[in-house]
Write a protein that holds these residues in place. Structure first.
Motif, short mmCIF file in Angstrom:
data_model
loop_
_atom_site.label_atom_id
_atom_site.label_comp_id
_atom_site.label_asym_id
_atom_site.label_seq_id
_atom_site.Cartn_x
_atom_site.Cartn_y
_atom_site.Cartn_z
N MET A 113 0.88 -1.18 0.04
CA MET A 113 0.15 0.13 -0.07
C MET A 113 0.94 1.34 0.01
O MET A 113 1.55 1.43 0.68
CB MET A 113 -1.03 0.02 1.29
CG MET A 113 -1.92 -1.16 1.35
SD MET A 113 -2.88 -1.37 -0.08
CE MET A 113 -3.78 0.20 -0.04
N ASP A 114 0.81 2.30 -0.92
CA ASP A 114 1.28 3.44 -1.02
C ASP A 114 0.90 4.35 0.35
O ASP A 114 -0.36 4.24 0.68
CB ASP A 114 0.99 4.25 -2.21
CG ASP A 114 1.57 3.43 -3.35
OD1 ASP A 114 2.53 2.93 -3.36
OD2 ASP A 114 1.04 3.76 -4.53
N ALA A 115 1.79 5.23 0.62
CA ALA A 115 1.31 6.02 1.85
C ALA A 115 0.22 7.14 1.38
O ALA A 115 0.23 7.65 0.21
CB ALA A 115 2.67 6.81 2.26
N PHE A 116 -0.59 7.71 2.26
CA PHE A 116 -1.48 8.40 2.18
C PHE A 116 -2.71 8.29 1.19
O PHE A 116 -3.34 9.37 0.78
CB PHE A 116 -0.86 9.74 1.76
CG PHE A 116 0.27 10.49 2.69
CD1 PHE A 116 -0.17 10.87 4.12
CD2 PHE A 116 1.60 10.19 2.27
CE1 PHE A 116 0.96 11.01 5.00
CE2 PHE A 116 2.63 10.76 3.33
CZ PHE A 116 2.18 11.03 4.67
N GLN A 117 -2.70 6.95 0.94
CA GLN A 117 -4.00 6.72 -0.14
C GLN A 117 -5.20 7.12 0.22
O GLN A 117 -5.96 7.82 -0.21
CB GLN A 117 -3.80 5.29 -0.31
CG GLN A 117 -4.57 4.79 -1.57
CD GLN A 117 -4.64 3.41 -2.00
OE1 GLN A 117 -3.59 2.91 -1.71
NE2 GLN A 117 -5.62 2.91 -2.50
#
Length: 433
Positions: A214-218
């Protein structure tokens, strides 16, 4: 002359206060949210934010994926003589799937006017008030909110304040990977966030990254879209906006900030466009404080401060607001760790009501730049009265609204001559590669 004397005396008196003698109440539990079924097409988690000159972005979520991203609005209840269609998005986070997240920009709107609106042609009617075109303007400020009993107290107090815009320097929901907590937070703040624009920046609890998965700040970026494109930024993590004679810059503590970063280049470009005749007040918000005498998170802002404080100082920023530390602290005007009449006033206000509790331990002796510090939950109010004076006050949660625990008249750096004095220094930095 008499008014100037009174203001000077008031500043002197308020600046002599240090740490108040105060017995803090016990922590409060995380709020419980009973299931409240709604028709799938009805709007949920409605909030608004400024979106460029005379425009407002309306954001809401529906469970029905076929719901249109349409906002109908007007200046009388039920009288929707205007409308706009926007965009929508959604996201997956492990086994969680969000509802349909709608973002619709409406306008142009009249200043200082109440509008009534409906989202997606379904559900209840909401109303909001646009900010004024000129001073005075009042900002409510509270960071590190979360979803506890203290959060509710903070929101209740803010609801009693006659404010125009809410500023939130990071750490919103404290979902911390549990995505349904973003939904409950949206419902919790909807009564206030649907009625006044909420301008936010990210904190560490918004990151929620999982390496390789998971990418950050999604979640944050999908749900809380700010006017980054309108301000020439390439990232929702940093942006700026004008409102009623003030230029506000929202920086990203968790975006790259070195001298070769997009954020630093954007900041220089943004500052090069600021006209202090049109916006005499210049404010900065970020999550991690640069000036902090609390033991908590000590030194975490030093890297960003080393890179950006010279630019902030040269630009004559009046006030820097931060969160992260779960306590309140206010400085005198300071630069490079030393008192400076042309420096910014730094305020840490990460005391909105988070689940982690208060940061009780402060470093001693108290630094020369630190004027008032206290580990209590609360919120702040900034009323910019005119181009030269603003009134700041901080309110503990358990005090009645008329009781201010800290207060200060602030004189703008434009009126003090600092802006003109440092104009050559600013131009030099802005022209550097």
């Amino acid at each position: 002359m008499e008014l100037k004397f009174v203001l000077t005396a008031f500043v002197f008196i308020s600046a002599t206060v240090t740490t108040a003698e105060y017995i803090r109440p016990q922590p409060r539990r995380t709020l419980e949210f009973p299931w409240d079924p709604k028709p799938s097409s009805h709007p949920q988690q409605v909030h608004i934010s400024l979106a460029g000159d005379s425009h407002m972005r309306v954001t809401w979520i529906t469970d029905d994926e076929s719901s249109p991203s349409v906002v109908e609005y007007g200046t009388s209840p039920g009288g929707y003589n205007c409308g706009a269609e926007g965009e929508s998005t959604s996201y997956r986070y492990l086994f969680y799937r969000s509802g349909k997240i709608h973002h619709t920009v409406i306008g142009p709107l009249e200043h200082d006017t109440v509008y009534f609106y409906r989202c997606g042609r379904q559900g209840p009617e909401f109303e909001f008030k646009t900010p004024p075109a000129q001073f005075p303007i009042t900002f409510a400020v509270a960071g590190d909110l979360g979803q506890t009993g203290w959060t509710k107290s903070t929101l209740d107090h803010i609801g009693q304040c006659k404010y125009d815009v809410h500023l939130l320097p990071g750490d919103l929901s404290y979902a911390d990977y549990m995505q349904h907590r973003w939904d409950t937070f949206g419902e919790l703040v909807q009564p206030l966030a649907s009625a006044r624009p909420w301008m936010v920046t990210q904190g560490n609890h918004e990151k929620e990254s999982i390496p390789l998965i998971m990418d950050a700040f999604q979640s944050y970026n999908a749900r809380w879209k700010m006017p980054f494109e309108e301000s020439g930024s390439n990232s929702n993590l940093y942006y700026s906006f004008d409102v009623a004679g003030a230029h506000l810059i929202m920086l990203g503590s968790y975006a790259d900030y070195d001298e070769y970063s997009d954020q630093y280049r954007w900041l220089k470009d943004d500052l090069s466009k600021v006209d202090r005749k049109k916006t005499p007040w210049l404010l900065v918000l970020l999550h991690v404080p640069w000036y902090n005498s609390n033991e908590a998170h000590q030194g975490e802002g030093d890297g960003m401060m080393a890179i950006m404080e010279p630019l902030v100082y040269a630009a004559s920023v009046d006030l820097v607001l931060a969160g992260h530390v779960h306590a309140y602290e206010r400085s005198i005007r300071v630069n490079n760790g030393k008192p400076d009449p042309c420096g910014a006033v730094y305020i840490t206000i990460g005391d909105g009501g988070n689940k982690e509790g208060l940061a009780h331990k402060y470093k001693n002796p108290q630094p020369d730049w630190s004027v008032f510090r206290e580990a209590s939950f609360g919120h702040g109010e900034l009323k910019i009265v005119n181009s030269t004076h603003a009134f700041w006050s901080w309110h503990r949660n358990d005090d009645d609204e008329p009781v201010r625990s800290d207060q200060l008249w602030i004189t703008s750096l434009v009126s003090s001559g600092c802006v003109a004095e440092k104009s050559r220094e600013l131009r030099k930095i802005l022209m550097s590669p």
